[in-house]
Motif scaffolding. Structure first.
Motif, PDB file in Angstrom:
ATOM      1  N   ILE A   1      82.987  53.321  38.651  1.00  0.00           N
ATOM      2  CA  ILE A   1      83.680  52.701  39.770  1.00  0.00           C
ATOM      3  C   ILE A   1      82.696  51.945  40.664  1.00  0.00           C
ATOM      4  O   ILE A   1      83.025  50.916  41.263  1.00  0.00           O
ATOM      5  N   GLU A   2      81.473  52.437  40.732  1.00  0.00           N
ATOM      6  CA  GLU A   2      80.443  51.806  41.563  1.00  0.00           C
ATOM      7  C   GLU A   2      79.732  50.653  40.863  1.00  0.00           C
ATOM      8  O   GLU A   2      78.914  49.957  41.473  1.00  0.00           O
ATOM      9  N   SER A   3      80.041  50.426  39.589  1.00  0.00           N
ATOM     10  CA  SER A   3      79.408  49.346  38.851  1.00  0.00           C
ATOM     11  C   SER A   3      79.667  48.003  39.541  1.00  0.00           C
ATOM     12  O   SER A   3      80.779  47.746  40.036  1.00  0.00           O
ATOM     13  N   PRO A   4      78.673  47.119  39.574  1.00  0.00           N
ATOM     14  CA  PRO A   4      78.893  45.791  40.153  1.00  0.00           C
ATOM     15  C   PRO A   4      79.931  44.972  39.404  1.00  0.00           C
ATOM     16  O   PRO A   4      80.443  43.978  39.930  1.00  0.00           O
ATOM     17  N   GLU A   5      80.262  45.394  38.186  1.00  0.00           N
ATOM     18  CA  GLU A   5      81.303  44.701  37.418  1.00  0.00           C
ATOM     19  C   GLU A   5      82.714  45.137  37.807  1.00  0.00           C
ATOM     20  O   GLU A   5      83.691  44.524  37.375  1.00  0.00           O
ATOM     21  N   SER A   6      82.820  46.189  38.614  1.00  0.00           N
ATOM     22  CA  SER A   6      84.123  46.752  38.964  1.00  0.00           C
ATOM     23  C   SER A   6      84.472  46.463  40.419  1.00  0.00           C
ATOM     24  O   SER A   6      83.658  46.669  41.312  1.00  0.00           O
ATOM     25  N   LYS A   7      85.670  45.976  40.639  1.00  0.00           N
ATOM     26  CA  LYS A   7      86.166  45.756  41.998  1.00  0.00           C
ATOM     27  C   LYS A   7      87.663  45.992  42.015  1.00  0.00           C
ATOM     28  O   LYS A   7      88.415  45.358  41.277  1.00  0.00           O
ATOM     29  N   PHE A   8      88.103  46.918  42.856  1.00  0.00           N
ATOM     30  CA  PHE A   8      89.533  47.185  42.987  1.00  0.00           C
ATOM     31  C   PHE A   8      90.110  46.224  44.020  1.00  0.00           C
ATOM     32  O   PHE A   8      89.722  46.220  45.185  1.00  0.00           O
ATOM     33  N   THR A   9      91.019  45.388  43.555  1.00  0.00           N
ATOM     34  CA  THR A   9      91.624  44.354  44.385  1.00  0.00           C
ATOM     35  C   THR A   9      92.990  44.009  43.829  1.00  0.00           C
ATOM     36  O   THR A   9      93.204  44.056  42.612  1.00  0.00           O
ATOM     37  N   ILE A  10      93.923  43.651  44.708  1.00  0.00           N
ATOM     38  CA  ILE A  10      95.254  43.256  44.256  1.00  0.00           C
ATOM     39  C   ILE A  10      95.303  41.774  43.885  1.00  0.00           C
ATOM     40  O   ILE A  10      96.295  41.304  43.339  1.00  0.00           O
ATOM     41  N   VAL A  11      94.238  41.033  44.175  1.00  0.00           N
ATOM     42  CA  VAL A  11      94.232  39.575  44.000  1.00  0.00           C
ATOM     43  C   VAL A  11      93.928  39.200  42.546  1.00  0.00           C
ATOM     44  O   VAL A  11      92.900  39.613  42.004  1.00  0.00           O
ATOM     45  N   PRO A  12      94.778  38.410  41.891  1.00  0.00           N
ATOM     46  CA  PRO A  12      94.532  38.003  40.509  1.00  0.00           C
ATOM     47  C   PRO A  12      93.271  37.149  40.382  1.00  0.00           C
ATOM     48  O   PRO A  12      93.050  36.230  41.175  1.00  0.00           O
ATOM     49  N   THR A  13      92.463  37.439  39.371  1.00  0.00           N
ATOM     50  CA  THR A  13      91.264  36.661  39.088  1.00  0.00           C
ATOM     51  C   THR A  13      91.317  36.179  37.647  1.00  0.00           C
ATOM     52  O   THR A  13      91.455  36.980  36.720  1.00  0.00           O
TER      53      THR A  13
END
Length: 334
Positions: A286-298
């Motif tokens: 979860i702390e990986s720089p590749e992981s981000k919890f967000t509701i915004v589509p990318t």
């Protein structure tokens, strides 16, 4: 309560059926699907902290009920949504866009779940790139042809082999849920030579020295990607405005909480999933720089453009806003 829905393969035929009638809906009742992996952590937090109930009460809905369905594969999830068995589908951008196209826009994205990569991993030391796959080398993924992993593989194939060759590895693909695919790859006793996976399964497999990574979806798409989404029918949202807003409010709170409380989020994942993984290991993911919890589509539009351009869907999107509900439109999505 957790409902385990066992849908037959024939349920995929429901994709051609009519959407459920408004009479099937009732404010305050919400039935949510989920799959396997840390991508679904916001749903675990909503469930663990009773956040839907909290937001529903704030909107004047006192008598509410939440049902959870553990499903695997986009076809089964889309069939469940169209049959009225669930209200909120959780699946990859591939299955969503397939359904969006087939229903002429009668389903839309509520929110994304997280930006996390999908790795193509293998136990075969001779496979260094997708050019090295032989016809007998099978690639496990959640749903052949429709899952986000299937579409990532096709985009990678088109980039490697040229226009018109997006399906070059389609015959290598086999359908397996992530837990089963991980076990098959690690055992070395099946035809499975590779797995287009997700977190935490891919990192768990990579702990074994026999397993190595071939590619990441971030490489294929040119940066962070939101692979998995929550979506609903436009009719359900229209008939259940308070339930919809309560769910979206709960999702926003859960997402913010995860980003601010990653140790607690990892513990929640292990507890809700009844996982045997070390919470510290999950926390590191979860702390990986590749992981981000967000509701915004990318980078969702990259998939929409690819599927339309290659004829997989007949409906053309001009923007990511065409297939998302208006609550997301002020965000910097893509």
């Amino acid at each position: 309560m957790l409902k385990s829905l066992k849908l037959a393969a024939a349920a995929a035929l429901a994709l051609t059926a009519l959407l459920p009638s408004p009479s099937a809906y009732a404010e305050g009742l919400i039935r949510i699907s989920q799959q396997f992996g840390t991508l679904y952590l916001p749903l675990h937090v909503i469930r663990d902290q009773n956040l839907f109930e909290k937001h529903a009460k704030a909107l004047g809905l006192d008598d509410v009920k939440v049902e959870w369905a553990q499903l695997s594969g986009g076809d089964a999830i889309n069939a469940a949504l169209l049959s009225g068995s669930i209200d909120i589908a959780a699946a990859g951008i591939g299955p969503f866009l397939t359904l969006w196209g087939r229903t002429d826009g009668a389903v839309k994205i509520v929110a994304g779940l997280a930006n996390q990569p999908n790795y193509l991993i293998t136990s075969n030391p001779d496979i260094k790139s997708i050019k090295d796959f032989k016809a007998t080398d099978k690639i496990a993924l959640p749903a052949v042809g429709v899952s986000v992993q299937a579409r990532i593989l096709q985009i990678a194939a088109e980039k490697e082999f040229g226009a018109g060759n997006q399906g070059k590895l389609d015959n290598n693909a086999v359908t397996l849920a992530h837990p089963d695919a991980t076990a098959a790859l690690l055992s070395g006793s099946t035809e499975i030579a590779a797995h287009l996976s997700n977190t935490p399964f891919q990192e768990q497999a990579l702990k074994d020295p026999k397993i190595h990574k071939i590619l990441s979806s971030y490489d294929v798409l040119g940066g962070p990607v939101t692979p998995t989404y929550l979506y609903a029918t436009t009719e359900w949202r229209k008939e259940n405005p308070k339930t919809f807003q309560a769910f979206l409010g709960a999702l926003k709170e859960a997402t913010a909480w995860i980003e601010a409380n990653k140790k607690g989020a990892a513990e929640t994942y292990v507890r809700v999933e009844k996982s045997k993984l070390d919470p510290a290991f999950v926390q590191s993911l979860i702390e990986s720089p590749e992981s981000k919890f967000t509701i915004v589509p990318t980078r969702s539009y990259a998939f929409a453009d690819f599927l339309y351009r290659t004829g997989a869907i007949k409906k053309k999107a001009e923007s990511w806003k065409d297939y998302t509900f208006e609550e997301l439109h002020n965000e910097s999505g893509s």
